[in-house]
Design a protein around this motif. Structure first.
Motif, PDB file in Angstrom:
ATOM      1  N   ARG A 197      46.465  42.818  49.366  1.00  0.00           N
ATOM      2  CA  ARG A 197      47.315  42.588  48.285  1.00  0.00           C
ATOM      3  C   ARG A 197      46.994  41.396  47.733  1.00  0.00           C
ATOM      4  O   ARG A 197      47.288  41.424  46.008  1.00  0.00           O
ATOM      5  N   HIS A 198      46.585  39.978  47.994  1.00  0.00           N
ATOM      6  CA  HIS A 198      46.055  39.340  47.828  1.00  0.00           C
ATOM      7  C   HIS A 198      44.894  38.341  48.422  1.00  0.00           C
ATOM      8  O   HIS A 198      45.417  37.955  49.418  1.00  0.00           O
ATOM      9  N   VAL A 199      44.326  38.020  47.959  1.00  0.00           N
ATOM     10  CA  VAL A 199      42.749  38.131  48.582  1.00  0.00           C
ATOM     11  C   VAL A 199      42.707  36.574  47.639  1.00  0.00           C
ATOM     12  O   VAL A 199      42.960  36.118  46.220  1.00  0.00           O
ATOM     13  N   LEU A 200      42.007  34.802  48.213  1.00  0.00           N
ATOM     14  CA  LEU A 200      42.101  33.988  48.530  1.00  0.00           C
ATOM     15  C   LEU A 200      40.723  33.277  48.510  1.00  0.00           C
ATOM     16  O   LEU A 200      40.598  33.752  49.027  1.00  0.00           O
ATOM     17  N   VAL A 201      40.161  32.854  47.271  1.00  0.00           N
ATOM     18  CA  VAL A 201      38.857  32.799  47.257  1.00  0.00           C
ATOM     19  C   VAL A 201      38.630  31.160  47.665  1.00  0.00           C
ATOM     20  O   VAL A 201      38.956  30.464  47.027  1.00  0.00           O
ATOM     21  N   ALA A 202      38.454  30.543  48.822  1.00  0.00           N
ATOM     22  CA  ALA A 202      37.942  28.772  48.646  1.00  0.00           C
ATOM     23  C   ALA A 202      37.034  28.257  48.662  1.00  0.00           C
ATOM     24  O   ALA A 202      35.711  29.030  49.507  1.00  0.00           O
ATOM     25  N   VAL A 203      35.930  27.785  47.409  1.00  0.00           N
ATOM     26  CA  VAL A 203      34.936  27.480  47.637  1.00  0.00           C
ATOM     27  C   VAL A 203      34.905  25.707  47.510  1.00  0.00           C
ATOM     28  O   VAL A 203      35.711  24.899  47.323  1.00  0.00           O
ATOM     29  N   ASP A 204      33.766  25.302  47.101  1.00  0.00           N
ATOM     30  CA  ASP A 204      33.361  23.993  47.350  1.00  0.00           C
ATOM     31  C   ASP A 204      32.886  23.584  46.033  1.00  0.00           C
ATOM     32  O   ASP A 204      32.278  22.064  46.374  1.00  0.00           O
ATOM     33  N   LEU A 205      33.190  24.529  45.387  1.00  0.00           N
ATOM     34  CA  LEU A 205      32.106  23.800  44.092  1.00  0.00           C
ATOM     35  C   LEU A 205      30.650  23.433  43.877  1.00  0.00           C
ATOM     36  O   LEU A 205      30.093  23.185  42.946  1.00  0.00           O
ATOM     37  N   THR A 206      30.165  23.993  44.991  1.00  0.00           N
ATOM     38  CA  THR A 206      28.605  24.410  44.775  1.00  0.00           C
ATOM     39  C   THR A 206      27.595  25.306  44.675  1.00  0.00           C
ATOM     40  O   THR A 206      28.547  26.413  44.324  1.00  0.00           O
ATOM     41  N   LYS A 207      26.729  25.705  43.910  1.00  0.00           N
ATOM     42  CA  LYS A 207      25.896  27.036  43.680  1.00  0.00           C
ATOM     43  C   LYS A 207      26.472  28.359  44.741  1.00  0.00           C
ATOM     44  O   LYS A 207      26.512  29.392  43.885  1.00  0.00           O
ATOM     45  N   ASP A 208      26.728  27.597  45.951  1.00  0.00           N
ATOM     46  CA  ASP A 208      26.637  28.623  47.265  1.00  0.00           C
ATOM     47  C   ASP A 208      28.611  29.432  46.420  1.00  0.00           C
ATOM     48  O   ASP A 208      28.636  30.507  46.952  1.00  0.00           O
ATOM     49  N   SER A 209      29.605  28.355  45.665  1.00  0.00           N
ATOM     50  CA  SER A 209      30.299  29.074  45.375  1.00  0.00           C
ATOM     51  C   SER A 209      30.186  31.035  44.769  1.00  0.00           C
ATOM     52  O   SER A 209      31.710  31.304  45.343  1.00  0.00           O
ATOM     53  N   HIS A 210      29.401  31.121  44.035  1.00  0.00           N
ATOM     54  CA  HIS A 210      29.216  32.317  42.844  1.00  0.00           C
ATOM     55  C   HIS A 210      28.738  33.141  44.469  1.00  0.00           C
ATOM     56  O   HIS A 210      29.404  34.444  44.312  1.00  0.00           O
ATOM     57  N   LYS A 211      28.339  33.004  45.390  1.00  0.00           N
ATOM     58  CA  LYS A 211      27.896  33.917  46.405  1.00  0.00           C
ATOM     59  C   LYS A 211      28.937  34.409  47.099  1.00  0.00           C
ATOM     60  O   LYS A 211      29.381  35.533  47.195  1.00  0.00           O
ATOM     61  N   VAL A 212      29.866  33.324  47.693  1.00  0.00           N
ATOM     62  CA  VAL A 212      31.282  34.018  47.618  1.00  0.00           C
ATOM     63  C   VAL A 212      32.491  33.809  47.088  1.00  0.00           C
ATOM     64  O   VAL A 212      32.787  35.751  47.527  1.00  0.00           O
ATOM     65  N   GLU A 232      31.460  36.315  44.848  1.00  0.00           N
ATOM     66  CA  GLU A 232      31.105  38.245  44.129  1.00  0.00           C
ATOM     67  C   GLU A 232      31.363  38.643  46.154  1.00  0.00           C
ATOM     68  O   GLU A 232      31.053  39.651  45.390  1.00  0.00           O
ATOM     69  N   ARG A 233      31.424  38.027  47.204  1.00  0.00           N
ATOM     70  CA  ARG A 233      32.197  38.949  48.593  1.00  0.00           C
ATOM     71  C   ARG A 233      33.539  39.334  47.727  1.00  0.00           C
ATOM     72  O   ARG A 233      33.159  40.180  48.381  1.00  0.00           O
ATOM     73  N   ALA A 234      34.686  37.908  47.825  1.00  0.00           N
ATOM     74  CA  ALA A 234      35.707  38.571  48.087  1.00  0.00           C
ATOM     75  C   ALA A 234      35.868  39.024  46.134  1.00  0.00           C
ATOM     76  O   ALA A 234      36.958  40.030  46.216  1.00  0.00           O
ATOM     77  N   ILE A 235      34.943  39.483  45.492  1.00  0.00           N
ATOM     78  CA  ILE A 235      35.479  40.331  43.949  1.00  0.00           C
ATOM     79  C   ILE A 235      35.605  41.730  43.995  1.00  0.00           C
ATOM     80  O   ILE A 235      36.646  42.424  43.943  1.00  0.00           O
ATOM     81  N   PRO A 236      34.845  42.679  44.653  1.00  0.00           N
ATOM     82  CA  PRO A 236      34.317  44.132  44.848  1.00  0.00           C
ATOM     83  C   PRO A 236      35.834  44.198  46.264  1.00  0.00           C
ATOM     84  O   PRO A 236      36.477  45.564  45.912  1.00  0.00           O
ATOM     85  N   ILE A 237      36.119  43.478  47.281  1.00  0.00           N
ATOM     86  CA  ILE A 237      37.088  43.709  48.028  1.00  0.00           C
ATOM     87  C   ILE A 237      38.889  43.426  47.900  1.00  0.00           C
ATOM     88  O   ILE A 237      39.163  44.708  47.570  1.00  0.00           O
ATOM     89  N   ALA A 238      39.079  42.595  46.688  1.00  0.00           N
ATOM     90  CA  ALA A 238      40.025  43.248  45.774  1.00  0.00           C
ATOM     91  C   ALA A 238      40.764  44.032  44.464  1.00  0.00           C
ATOM     92  O   ALA A 238      41.348  44.570  43.975  1.00  0.00           O
ATOM     93  N   ARG A 239      38.120  43.923  44.227  1.00  0.00           N
ATOM     94  CA  ARG A 239      39.237  45.130  42.858  1.00  0.00           C
ATOM     95  C   ARG A 239      39.117  46.399  43.772  1.00  0.00           C
ATOM     96  O   ARG A 239      40.222  47.995  43.462  1.00  0.00           O
ATOM     97  N   ARG A 240      38.962  46.412  44.952  1.00  0.00           N
ATOM     98  CA  ARG A 240      38.684  48.423  46.158  1.00  0.00           C
ATOM     99  C   ARG A 240      39.912  48.141  46.308  1.00  0.00           C
ATOM    100  O   ARG A 240      40.620  49.488  46.571  1.00  0.00           O
ATOM    101  N   ASN A 241      41.092  47.113  46.249  1.00  0.00           N
ATOM    102  CA  ASN A 241      42.586  47.426  46.523  1.00  0.00           C
ATOM    103  C   ASN A 241      43.296  47.002  45.881  1.00  0.00           C
ATOM    104  O   ASN A 241      44.669  46.463  45.906  1.00  0.00           O
ATOM    105  N   GLN A 242      42.958  46.584  44.221  1.00  0.00           N
ATOM    106  CA  GLN A 242      43.475  46.156  43.459  1.00  0.00           C
ATOM    107  C   GLN A 242      44.528  45.235  43.617  1.00  0.00           C
ATOM    108  O   GLN A 242      45.970  45.067  43.620  1.00  0.00           O
ATOM    109  N   ALA A 243      44.266  44.056  44.458  1.00  0.00           N
ATOM    110  CA  ALA A 243      44.382  43.026  44.696  1.00  0.00           C
ATOM    111  C   ALA A 243      44.613  41.906  43.626  1.00  0.00           C
ATOM    112  O   ALA A 243      43.402  41.437  42.691  1.00  0.00           O
ATOM    113  N   LYS A 244      45.568  40.829  43.967  1.00  0.00           N
ATOM    114  CA  LYS A 244      45.372  39.639  43.106  1.00  0.00           C
ATOM    115  C   LYS A 244      44.318  39.264  43.296  1.00  0.00           C
ATOM    116  O   LYS A 244      43.992  39.314  44.728  1.00  0.00           O
TER     117      LYS A 244
END
Length: 151
Positions: A6-21, A23-35
């Motif tokens: 229901r609620h997905v939290l993405v923790a990032v370090d603000l490096t270029k790798d943050s986009h990769k993290v 990108e993995r979280a967005i489909p999970i959140a969308r699939r579950n209609q999660a915040k």
């Protein structure tokens, strides 16, 4: 744990790798209609300098905070994450991520991991700290250059 988030939290370090993290979280959140929320943690300057500097670091900490908010927005805005779901907090990363996840009923934390092992793992990393104290599921996304090994 339920397979529905229901609620997905993405923790990032603000490096270029943050986009990769993210990108993995967005489909999970969308699939579950999660915040979807995104967080970055700044370590207090007093921790970094051991409190030995006889000066007020508030203005410097405020500048770091403003810069982190701007950088976080650059990462989150293109994916439509509202500003009210973009969080910059000050403290120890694993502690603050745990606090936030409990306070806001997060049921999945997504964090980047460099896949460290051996001494690097013993010295600790944010992803390891998050995993070992989380009350919910944690997804560690492998980041770093393709084929890169951490030794």
């Amino acid at each position: 744990m339920s397979n529905e988030y229901r609620h997905v939290l993405v923790a990032v370090d603000l490096t270029k790798d943050s986009h990769k993290v993210l990108e993995r979280a967005i489909p999970i959140a969308r699939r579950n209609q999660a915040k979807l929320s995104i967080i970055h943690t700044l370590e207090p300057l007093g921790f970094a300098y051991g409190g030995d500097i006889p000066m007020d670091l508030t203005s410097i900490q405020d500048q770091l905070d403003d810069h982190a908010k701007q950088r976080l927005a650059e990462i989150a805005d293109p994916d439509g994450i509202p500003r009210e779901e973009q969080h910059v907090v000050v403290g120890m990363p694993d502690t603050e991520i745990h606090r936030f996840s409990r306070e806001y009923d997060v049921d999945l934390i997504v964090v980047g991991s460099h896949g460290r092992h051996g001494f690097a793992l013993l010295l600790g990393s944010t992803s390891t700290g998050v995993l070992h104290g989380a009350h919910c599921d944690v997804l560690a996304v492998r980041v770093g250059k393709e084929g890169e090994t951490q030794e």
